[in-house]
Scaffold this motif. Structure first.
Motif, PDB file in Angstrom:
ATOM      1  N   ASN A 107     -51.160  53.951 -19.225  1.00 10.58           N
ATOM      2  CA  ASN A 107     -52.328  53.662 -18.401  1.00 10.58           C
ATOM      3  C   ASN A 107     -52.183  52.210 -17.996  1.00 10.58           C
ATOM      4  O   ASN A 107     -51.613  51.413 -18.743  1.00 10.58           O
ATOM      5  CB  ASN A 107     -53.626  53.844 -19.188  1.00 10.58           C
ATOM      6  N   TYR A 108     -52.703  51.857 -16.829  1.00  6.86           N
ATOM      7  CA  TYR A 108     -52.612  50.461 -16.434  1.00  6.86           C
ATOM      8  C   TYR A 108     -53.811  50.065 -15.586  1.00  6.86           C
ATOM      9  O   TYR A 108     -54.490  50.903 -14.998  1.00  6.86           O
ATOM     10  CB  TYR A 108     -51.324  50.181 -15.648  1.00  6.86           C
ATOM     11  N   SER A 109     -54.046  48.765 -15.567  1.00  5.32           N
ATOM     12  CA  SER A 109     -54.987  48.185 -14.615  1.00  5.32           C
ATOM     13  C   SER A 109     -54.400  46.856 -14.169  1.00  5.32           C
ATOM     14  O   SER A 109     -53.763  46.150 -14.949  1.00  5.32           O
ATOM     15  CB  SER A 109     -56.380  47.998 -15.223  1.00  5.32           C
ATOM     16  N   LEU A 110     -54.609  46.546 -12.911  1.00  3.84           N
ATOM     17  CA  LEU A 110     -54.121  45.302 -12.321  1.00  3.84           C
ATOM     18  C   LEU A 110     -55.319  44.546 -11.776  1.00  3.84           C
ATOM     19  O   LEU A 110     -56.087  45.084 -10.982  1.00  3.84           O
ATOM     20  CB  LEU A 110     -53.120  45.602 -11.196  1.00  3.84           C
ATOM     21  N   MET A 111     -55.483  43.324 -12.246  1.00  2.00           N
ATOM     22  CA  MET A 111     -56.601  42.480 -11.823  1.00  2.00           C
ATOM     23  C   MET A 111     -56.070  41.325 -10.993  1.00  2.00           C
ATOM     24  O   MET A 111     -55.028  40.759 -11.315  1.00  2.00           O
ATOM     25  CB  MET A 111     -57.329  41.900 -13.033  1.00  2.00           C
ATOM     26  N   ASN A 112     -56.822  40.963  -9.941  1.00  2.00           N
ATOM     27  CA  ASN A 112     -56.427  39.796  -9.152  1.00  2.00           C
ATOM     28  C   ASN A 112     -56.969  38.526  -9.795  1.00  2.00           C
ATOM     29  O   ASN A 112     -57.578  38.574 -10.868  1.00  2.00           O
ATOM     30  CB  ASN A 112     -56.839  39.936  -7.682  1.00  2.00           C
TER      31      ASN A 112
END
Length: 163
Positions: A107-112
């Motif tokens: 699972n992943y999440s990418l935050m700016n």
């Protein structure tokens, strides 16, 4: 070399570190629940730590390509290392054959840089059924095929989200 030239040279060398300085965090589940992380010639606990450390360092290196302030969160939910452990005499060894291809589920999440989520995925299954047909670049290193899975996924899934 005068000091102005030295400063300019240092700025040019150091500039990429300031432009690209994203970070990564990797979360692991219980290694006993993963499909195949079986140790051969070392204690199970130290082998699991070696896997975690190697993959985490690789994820951090990949995240350096992200802009400053970006953060990639990975949760590794399953691991099936390339090869299979079998007995050869009294010893167990990992035999790498094409039938036992590497697989990772994550699972992943990418935050700016502002903390806004710009990418997310659950139950992403990475596998390379033709992993032995590709040219192996670079030196022999631990968990090469699993790292290559992450590198290819990062290039195809994460980098396009920042453009």
């Amino acid at each position: 070399m005068n000091s102005v030239k030295k400063i300019a040279m240092l700025m040019c060398i150091g500039l990429p570190a300031f432009v690209h300085a994203g970070e990564a965090m990797v979360k692991w589940h219980d290694f006993n629940d993963y499909r195949d992380v079986r140790a051969t010639n070392q204690a199970k606990g130290s082998y699991h730590k070696q896997i975690a450390s190697s993959i985490e360092k690789h994820a951090i290196k990949l995240a350096e390509q992200l802009p400053k302030g970006y953060k990639l969160n990975l949760e590794i939910t399953d691991v099936d290392l390339a090869g299979d452990v079998s007995y050869r005499g009294a010893n167990e060894i990992r035999v790498v054959k094409p039938i036992h291809f590497p697989q990772l589920t994550l699972n992943y999440s990418l935050m700016n840089e502002t903390g806004k989520e710009i990418g997310k995925g659950n139950d992403i299954k990475l596998k390379d059924m033709s992993f032995m047909d590709k040219i192996k670049m670079g030196r022999d290193e631990s968990f090469y095929y699993e790292k290559r899975l992450l590198t290819e996924w990062f290039g195809e899934e994460i980098l396009p989200k920042i453009n």
